[in-house]
Structures are given as C-alpha cells and as structure tokens.
Design a protein around this motif. Sequence first.
Motif, PDB file in Angstrom:
ATOM      1  N   SER A 132     -15.764  43.577 -15.247  1.00  0.00           N
ATOM      2  CA  SER A 132     -16.177  42.191 -15.422  1.00  0.00           C
ATOM      3  C   SER A 132     -15.958  41.394 -14.146  1.00  0.00           C
ATOM      4  N   ILE A 133     -16.472  40.173 -14.127  1.00  0.00           N
ATOM      5  CA  ILE A 133     -16.287  39.278 -12.977  1.00  0.00           C
ATOM      6  C   ILE A 133     -14.805  38.930 -12.855  1.00  0.00           C
ATOM      7  N   LEU A 134     -14.273  39.045 -11.645  1.00  0.00           N
ATOM      8  CA  LEU A 134     -12.862  38.754 -11.415  1.00  0.00           C
ATOM      9  C   LEU A 134     -12.693  37.405 -10.719  1.00  0.00           C
ATOM     10  N   TYR A 135     -11.751  36.635 -11.216  1.00  0.00           N
ATOM     11  CA  TYR A 135     -11.348  35.381 -10.585  1.00  0.00           C
ATOM     12  C   TYR A 135      -9.957  35.592  -9.994  1.00  0.00           C
ATOM     13  N   SER A 136      -9.475  34.634  -9.254  1.00  0.00           N
ATOM     14  CA  SER A 136      -8.146  34.783  -8.656  1.00  0.00           C
ATOM     15  C   SER A 136      -7.428  33.445  -8.616  1.00  0.00           C
ATOM     16  N   VAL A 137      -6.116  33.535  -8.654  1.00  0.00           N
ATOM     17  CA  VAL A 137      -5.268  32.359  -8.492  1.00  0.00           C
ATOM     18  C   VAL A 137      -4.202  32.732  -7.469  1.00  0.00           C
ATOM     19  N   ALA A 138      -4.009  31.887  -6.472  1.00  0.00           N
ATOM     20  CA  ALA A 138      -3.116  32.194  -5.351  1.00  0.00           C
ATOM     21  C   ALA A 138      -1.861  31.331  -5.399  1.00  0.00           C
ATOM     22  N   PHE A 139      -0.732  31.955  -5.101  1.00  0.00           N
ATOM     23  CA  PHE A 139       0.559  31.265  -5.043  1.00  0.00           C
ATOM     24  C   PHE A 139       1.199  31.544  -3.689  1.00  0.00           C
ATOM     25  N   PRO A 140       1.191  30.579  -2.775  1.00  0.00           N
ATOM     26  CA  PRO A 140       1.846  30.777  -1.471  1.00  0.00           C
ATOM     27  C   PRO A 140       3.351  30.945  -1.641  1.00  0.00           C
ATOM     28  N   GLU A 141       3.959  31.594  -0.665  1.00  0.00           N
ATOM     29  CA  GLU A 141       5.410  31.740  -0.676  1.00  0.00           C
ATOM     30  C   GLU A 141       6.064  30.367  -0.614  1.00  0.00           C
ATOM     31  N   GLY A 142       7.169  30.229  -1.319  1.00  0.00           N
ATOM     32  CA  GLY A 142       7.940  28.993  -1.244  1.00  0.00           C
ATOM     33  C   GLY A 142       7.658  27.991  -2.333  1.00  0.00           C
ATOM     34  N   LEU A 143       6.716  28.276  -3.242  1.00  0.00           N
ATOM     35  CA  LEU A 143       6.486  27.357  -4.354  1.00  0.00           C
ATOM     36  C   LEU A 143       7.601  27.517  -5.384  1.00  0.00           C
ATOM     37  N   THR A 144       7.888  26.451  -6.071  1.00  0.00           N
ATOM     38  CA  THR A 144       8.839  26.533  -7.173  1.00  0.00           C
ATOM     39  C   THR A 144       8.106  27.022  -8.426  1.00  0.00           C
TER      40      THR A 144
ATOM     41  N   ARG B 218       7.907  25.495 -11.243  1.00  0.00           N
ATOM     42  CA  ARG B 218       7.146  24.376 -11.805  1.00  0.00           C
ATOM     43  C   ARG B 218       5.826  24.192 -11.061  1.00  0.00           C
ATOM     44  N   GLN B 219       5.846  24.319  -9.751  1.00  0.00           N
ATOM     45  CA  GLN B 219       4.610  24.187  -8.979  1.00  0.00           C
ATOM     46  C   GLN B 219       3.630  25.325  -9.298  1.00  0.00           C
ATOM     47  N   MET B 220       4.158  26.509  -9.532  1.00  0.00           N
ATOM     48  CA  MET B 220       3.299  27.618  -9.947  1.00  0.00           C
ATOM     49  C   MET B 220       2.699  27.354 -11.327  1.00  0.00           C
ATOM     50  N   PHE B 221       3.495  26.828 -12.227  1.00  0.00           N
ATOM     51  CA  PHE B 221       3.002  26.499 -13.563  1.00  0.00           C
ATOM     52  C   PHE B 221       1.875  25.474 -13.487  1.00  0.00           C
ATOM     53  N   ASN B 222       2.032  24.498 -12.587  1.00  0.00           N
ATOM     54  CA  ASN B 222       0.986  23.480 -12.436  1.00  0.00           C
ATOM     55  C   ASN B 222      -0.331  24.115 -12.006  1.00  0.00           C
ATOM     56  N   ARG B 223      -0.269  25.074 -11.100  1.00  0.00           N
ATOM     57  CA  ARG B 223      -1.496  25.749 -10.645  1.00  0.00           C
ATOM     58  C   ARG B 223      -2.145  26.525 -11.784  1.00  0.00           C
ATOM     59  N   LEU B 224      -1.328  27.203 -12.558  1.00  0.00           N
ATOM     60  CA  LEU B 224      -1.871  27.961 -13.686  1.00  0.00           C
ATOM     61  C   LEU B 224      -2.500  27.027 -14.713  1.00  0.00           C
TER      62      LEU B 224
ATOM     63  N   GLY C 149       9.431  19.134  -6.293  1.00  0.00           N
ATOM     64  CA  GLY C 149       9.257  19.045  -4.853  1.00  0.00           C
ATOM     65  C   GLY C 149       9.271  17.619  -4.346  1.00  0.00           C
ATOM     66  N   LYS C 150       9.559  17.475  -3.071  1.00  0.00           N
ATOM     67  CA  LYS C 150       9.629  16.154  -2.451  1.00  0.00           C
ATOM     68  C   LYS C 150       8.232  15.585  -2.243  1.00  0.00           C
ATOM     69  N   PRO C 151       8.026  14.312  -2.548  1.00  0.00           N
ATOM     70  CA  PRO C 151       6.737  13.677  -2.221  1.00  0.00           C
ATOM     71  C   PRO C 151       6.451  13.791  -0.725  1.00  0.00           C
ATOM     72  N   ALA C 152       5.182  13.950  -0.400  1.00  0.00           N
ATOM     73  CA  ALA C 152       4.801  14.193   0.992  1.00  0.00           C
ATOM     74  C   ALA C 152       5.210  13.043   1.919  1.00  0.00           C
ATOM     75  N   ASP C 153       5.227  11.818   1.391  1.00  0.00           N
ATOM     76  CA  ASP C 153       5.521  10.664   2.246  1.00  0.00           C
ATOM     77  C   ASP C 153       6.998  10.275   2.206  1.00  0.00           C
ATOM     78  N   ARG C 154       7.837  11.118   1.635  1.00  0.00           N
ATOM     79  CA  ARG C 154       9.264  10.790   1.507  1.00  0.00           C
ATOM     80  C   ARG C 154      10.071  11.650   2.496  1.00  0.00           C
ATOM     81  N   PRO C 155      10.597  11.048   3.573  1.00  0.00           N
ATOM     82  CA  PRO C 155      11.415  11.815   4.519  1.00  0.00           C
ATOM     83  C   PRO C 155      12.826  12.021   3.977  1.00  0.00           C
ATOM     84  N   ILE C 156      13.597  12.831   4.681  1.00  0.00           N
ATOM     85  CA  ILE C 156      15.011  13.003   4.352  1.00  0.00           C
ATOM     86  C   ILE C 156      15.807  12.042   5.233  1.00  0.00           C
TER      87      ILE C 156
ATOM     88  N   ALA D 138      13.354  28.154  -4.570  1.00  0.00           N
ATOM     89  CA  ALA D 138      11.915  28.428  -4.550  1.00  0.00           C
ATOM     90  C   ALA D 138      11.727  29.915  -4.848  1.00  0.00           C
ATOM     91  N   ASN D 139      10.480  30.356  -4.843  1.00  0.00           N
ATOM     92  CA  ASN D 139      10.165  31.774  -5.044  1.00  0.00           C
ATOM     93  C   ASN D 139       9.846  32.397  -3.686  1.00  0.00           C
TER      94      ASN D 139
END
Length: 413
Positions: free
Chosen positions: A160-172, A174-180, A296-303, A328-329
């Motif tokens: 059958s036709i195959l789809y894909s979902v990618a998870f870069p290294e370092g995601l938590t 929760r972030q992986m769950f959001n992608r799914l 994860g930290k908001p992109a516009d929030r520094p430490i 992270a993973n």
Amino acid sequence: MPVNDTNQNNGTIGEESQQTQSGPIIPKSPSEALRPERVPEPPKRSKKARSQVIIFLNFLMTLVVLGCAAAVFLFYYAISTYQNPGPLETNTNFIVRSGAGVAEIAASLERNNIVSDARIFRYLTATHLDDGESLKAGEYEIKAHASMNDIMELLKSGKSILYSVAFPEGLTVRQMFNRLNEDAVLEGDLPAVVPAEGSLRPDTYKFSRGTKRAEIIEQMAAAQQKLVDQVWDKRDPSLQLKSKDELVVLASIVEKETGVPDERAHVASVFLNRLGKGMRLQSDPTIIYGLFGGDGKPADRPIYQSDLKKETPYNTYVIKGLPPTPIANPGRDALEAVANPWKTQDLYFVADGSGGHVFAATLEDHNANVKRWRQLEAAKGADPNIAVDGQPESQTQPETPAAPAAQKKKKTN
C-alpha cells in the motif's frame, strides 16, 4: 396346320402368362404418365423409440450440451475480462478498510469504475486466495487501465501507499505526541499513559493509511530500547556511569547542548569529567526542562541570569549529579558519544559564535572564552541579563587532579 396351331397356342399362352404376371395393361393419359409415383411410407418407429423416458433423456442430453457450451463461453469471457485492461482512465487511490471481505472490495471497485464487473472480480479472486488468506487493508495506487488480475495481485501483496512521520533527535515525548496528533493520516487516540522521557527513539517512521497512533508509539519504544541495549553493550569499559538509565539521561543533555555531530563526544567528556570531580554539570538545557517541562521553551524566551538560581529537580546549576530523568529523547549519535566519549581534561565549554563551542580545561581559559562570547553578544546588542551559553565564569577551579590527556575522537556509526 398342326405346326401353326402349336405356334399360335404358344403365343397365346405366352401372352396370357405375361398378362398374369404383370396385370392388365391400362392405358394412361400423358398427364397421368408424368405424375410422380406414390412414395412408400417410412417404416414405423418402434415402441421403444417412442418411449417418454428416451425422449426426456434426449432432452436432458441436449440441455447438457448447450449448458457445457454456455459454460465454456462464460468461462472464457470471465477469464478474458479478468485479464484484459480495466475501465479506469487515470491513476487513482483506493482504500481497503480493515476487515473488508472480497465481496465488499469488489463492489467498491465496481462502484468507483475501477473494474467492470464486481462478480467476476469476486469469484475469480477467490480462486487465487489460499485458505485463510485475504486482501490486505490499506491505501493503494491503482494504475490506469489496470486489469482485475493486476488489482488482485496488488491488494494481495499489501504494498500500500506509505506515509511517514519524522521525529528529530532531542524532542521531548510531549512534542512527539503533538506531531502524532497533528498527522491527519494516522488514526486512533494516543496512549493514555505517557511513556517515560527518553524512551522513544527519534527517527522517521513509515506507515500505511489506517495505522493507529498507538502502533507508532509501540514501534518507537521498542526501537529505543533495542538501541540503548546495543550501545550499552559496546560502551567504554572504563565508563563511570552505572546503568543504562544514566546513559540515556546524560545522552539527552548532550543531545540538547550541541547540534554539531563532531562535538558530541567532546561535550560528553566534559560532563563526565565534571561528574568524576564532583562538580555540578551546569547545563542550560536542564534549566529549560525544569522551567517548561516537556512543552519546551518558547522560541522568544531567553534564559536569564536569574533562571540559573531557580530551584527545580532538573536545574543542574543547583543540583549535583544527573537530573532524575532524561530531558529529551536522544538519538544514536548522542548515546554513542556518551558510551564512548573522548578522553580529555576539559571541564568547560562556551559558544564560539559560529554554532559550535570552544572548550577549556582551566577556569582561566574558560573565563577568557566567556569574555570573547560576551563581546560578540554585546556587538549584537544582546541583553546583558541573558545568561551566557555555557558554564558561568564565577565557578571555582576544582582541586582534584585533571583527567588524562586528550586523544582523538573515536568514530561513531
């Protein structure tokens, strides 16, 4: 005269004999002479031939012959239709739902004008399936004018036709769950119990339409467990970490500290050296996880400098040793970097302004590196309250002996 009498008598007798044998001569008119003689009647059929049983058997025989002829014609027609190009004009996607039988699939194919006759597809396809075998669920690309036989082979193969979902290294997790959850092709709910941080392997996963989200999670967990076992078995014998859990925790920190592949084993050596000397790790990503968790930290929030002093179970500027869980993973490279780190004396590192880091074995060298970093940031107009990327210059030099001399980085797969 006697002789003449005898001749006359003989003639008379001959004529009478002829008349007696052939009957009287009756003159015929010309029309009667031309009229055909009467045809003799055919012989009468025997009583056996006129039997009703024989007539019925003859009728049945005729039906059998006609039936066989019709069956041969229909069989040839069905085989030809099954093998010949179909009515589909352009390539199209066709979905076979999970649990669908041949009859349902055949009707759907005909309804979508992919095959010309659902009955032919249904019955001839059944002859190609072994006991317990069925057409497989999934989404398939049907080529234009594909024959019924081609379609059967495709659905039988499960390609059958195959789809894909990618998870870069370092995601938590929760972030992986959001992608799914955002993937529109996947089906089903996510597991109610969230897997432990660091237990899912970052990778690209292929799946067909109809795959459940929980199935992908199971694949990721099994893949990470297998990977961690493999890396742990091939670790440096002198590695001071006590368990696979500690390996994953430190690998997750290394994963978040640098995105430069060649730096991972060097960064791992710094953290291991600090652990060996009883120094705090002082890793910025642990501050972020302690403050924002898996979101994860908001992109516009520094430490900020003030964040370094906030007490959380993960802030390695406050706690000693490793945090309680991964942050992270981590992927394969980070795990292997920790399992087989460089052998260095370095205890510090700070960003170099080009995406990488500069390392130092002494506090004096590190302070000089931090000063250069601040100058680069000041030139960009950065807020002075933002924390430096790396251990602060205010820490003291440890009194314990330095680690062994540095050696070249080992290759990782």
